[in-house]
Enzyme design. Structure first.
Site, PDB file in Angstrom:
ATOM      1  CB  CYS A  34     116.364 -35.035  -9.620  1.00 15.68           C
ATOM      2  SG  CYS A  34     117.780 -34.053  -9.093  1.00 15.68           S
ATOM      3  CG  HIS A  68     110.526 -42.804  -1.312  1.00 20.39           C
ATOM      4  ND1 HIS A  68     111.665 -43.231  -1.930  1.00 20.39           N
ATOM      5  CD2 HIS A  68     109.513 -43.515  -1.875  1.00 20.39           C
ATOM      6  CE1 HIS A  68     111.367 -44.170  -2.815  1.00 20.39           C
ATOM      7  NE2 HIS A  68     110.073 -44.346  -2.803  1.00 20.39           N
ATOM      8  CG  HIS A 122     112.377 -41.550  -7.289  1.00 17.11           C
ATOM      9  ND1 HIS A 122     111.030 -41.440  -6.997  1.00 17.11           N
ATOM     10  CD2 HIS A 122     113.028 -41.336  -6.128  1.00 17.11           C
ATOM     11  CE1 HIS A 122     110.881 -41.174  -5.712  1.00 17.11           C
ATOM     12  NE2 HIS A 122     112.061 -41.099  -5.154  1.00 17.11           N
ATOM     13  CD  GLU A 162     118.803 -42.382  -8.376  1.00 16.81           C
ATOM     14  OE1 GLU A 162     118.396 -41.865  -7.312  1.00 16.81           O
ATOM     15  OE2 GLU A 162     119.977 -42.262  -8.773  1.00 16.81           O
ATOM     16  CB  CYS A 213     117.617 -31.562  -2.273  1.00 12.76           C
ATOM     17  SG  CYS A 213     116.452 -32.658  -3.110  1.00 12.76           S
ATOM     18  CB  CYS A 267     122.961 -35.661  -5.965  1.00 11.73           C
ATOM     19  SG  CYS A 267     122.015 -35.571  -4.450  1.00 11.73           S
TER      20      CYS A 267
HETATM   21  S1  SF4 Z   1     119.176 -36.661  -6.732  1.00 10.96           S
HETATM   22 FE1  SF4 Z   1     119.797 -35.362  -5.027  1.00 10.96          FE
HETATM   23  S2  SF4 Z   1     119.132 -33.286  -5.607  1.00 10.96           S
HETATM   24 FE2  SF4 Z   1     118.021 -34.769  -6.905  1.00 10.96          FE
HETATM   25  S3  SF4 Z   1     116.083 -35.151  -5.856  1.00 10.96           S
HETATM   26 FE3  SF4 Z   1     117.509 -36.765  -5.216  1.00 10.96          FE
HETATM   27  S4  SF4 Z   1     118.455 -35.964  -3.347  1.00 10.96           S
HETATM   28 FE4  SF4 Z   1     117.492 -34.228  -4.371  1.00 10.96          FE
END
Ligand code: SF4
Length: 284
Positions: A103, A43, A81, A133, A12, A194
């Site tokens: 992100c 990861h 994260h 996260e 992504c 997301c």
């Molecule tokens: S939140 Fe979504 S776009 Fe951002 S790193 Fe994780 S998977 Fe990728």
């Protein structure tokens, strides 16, 4: 044997951007060394090993405070994260050079949570216990309650927001949100799956319909890979294997397989996927 590919799949924008920032850092002669990373960037062992080989020191991402305190000087990389403000400020106070690869989607969740807390809300966070996260979000305030889909929730106030980890299975989030809304009609909901996660799961569901088996290429520790597997198995009832390298194909019985569907996680390098596809072609 027919091979069906889910589109989109694979790395992504958030992960690609984090890798890009670190590659620039490694090439920059001004970079303050040593370079530390607080936990794994993403990861995926292959990506993390490559950075270690280039001299980056990976610190324990569980005891973040202790890890930061153990660094005398240098550059610290925060992973995609995200980290809590407390950890960020600690690194600042220590005079470390910070490279924050969080992100933007995770940062958006942080901003929503912080804004709602400043407006007097309590927060329910639907996420995986111990995931970086989740830990980053929980570290923002003690007004955040971590929940799972068991619906075990402490009494909630009139002003409560329910929000979630970005990489969960979207169907699981929708189901939980519906149940909670029925029980607590006044609760506010913020679905923060997301778009990369949502699109990969949707595409995987479409492409695995009717397949005999599905392969999800990615790291076993990756939550978005685990979510892909869970969505495919629970919604399409297709036997799904999470495989990390081409070697894992050897343990799968392809003798009665006419159609195999393939997808890959948001932190999976394309080179790994290509190697697996090349090998699969030989099974045709
Ligand atoms: S939140 Fe979504 S776009 Fe951002 S790193 Fe994780 S998977 Fe990728």
């Amino acid at each position: 044997m027919i091979i069906k590919f889910a589109v989109p799949q694979g790395m992504c924008g958030g992960v690609a951007s984090a890798i890009n920032q670190i590659e620039k850092l490694l090439q920059d002669p001004q970079t303050v060394k040593p370079i530390y990373m607080l936990g794994s960037l993403v990861h995926n062992k292959i990506i993390v090993n490559q950075f270690q080989e280039q001299g980056i020191i990976i610190l324990d991402g569980v005891n973040k405070e202790e890890s930061i305190n153990s660094i005398p000087f240098g550059t610290i990389i925060f992973t995609a994260h995200g980290v809590s403000d407390k950890i960020y400020d600690l690194a600042l106070k220590k005079g470390l050079k910070i490279v924050d690869t969080t992100c933007p989607n995770v940062l958006k969740t942080h901003e929503i949570v912080k804004k709602k807390i400043s407006e007097g809300y309590d927060i329910l966070f639907f996420g995986i216990k111990g995931h970086p996260e989740t830990e980053g979000i929980l570290g923002l305030s003690n007004k955040i309650q971590l929940i799972d889909d068991s619906m075990k929730i402490s009494p909630i106030s009139k002003k409560t927001l329910l929000i979630n980890q970005t990489t969960l299975p979207f169907k699981q989030v929708q189901t939980l949100y519906k149940k909670i809304k029925n029980k607590y009609p006044l609760i506010e909901l913020a679905d923060e799956i997301c778009s990369a996660t949502y699109q990969r799961q949707k595409a995987a569901l479409e492409q695995t319909k009717g397949a005999d088996i599905c392969l999800v290429v990615g790291d076993i520790m990756s939550n978005n890979c685990q979510s892909l597997k869970q969505v495919i198995e629970s919604e399409n009832n297709v036997k799904t294997y999470l495989i990390e390298t081409v070697n894992d194909l050897k343990s799968i019985d392809f003798s009665n397989v006419n159609t195999v569907a393939l997808t890959s996680g948001a932190s999976t390098p394309k080179t790994i996927v290509d190697a697996i596809i090349n090998e699969l072609e030989k099974y045709k």
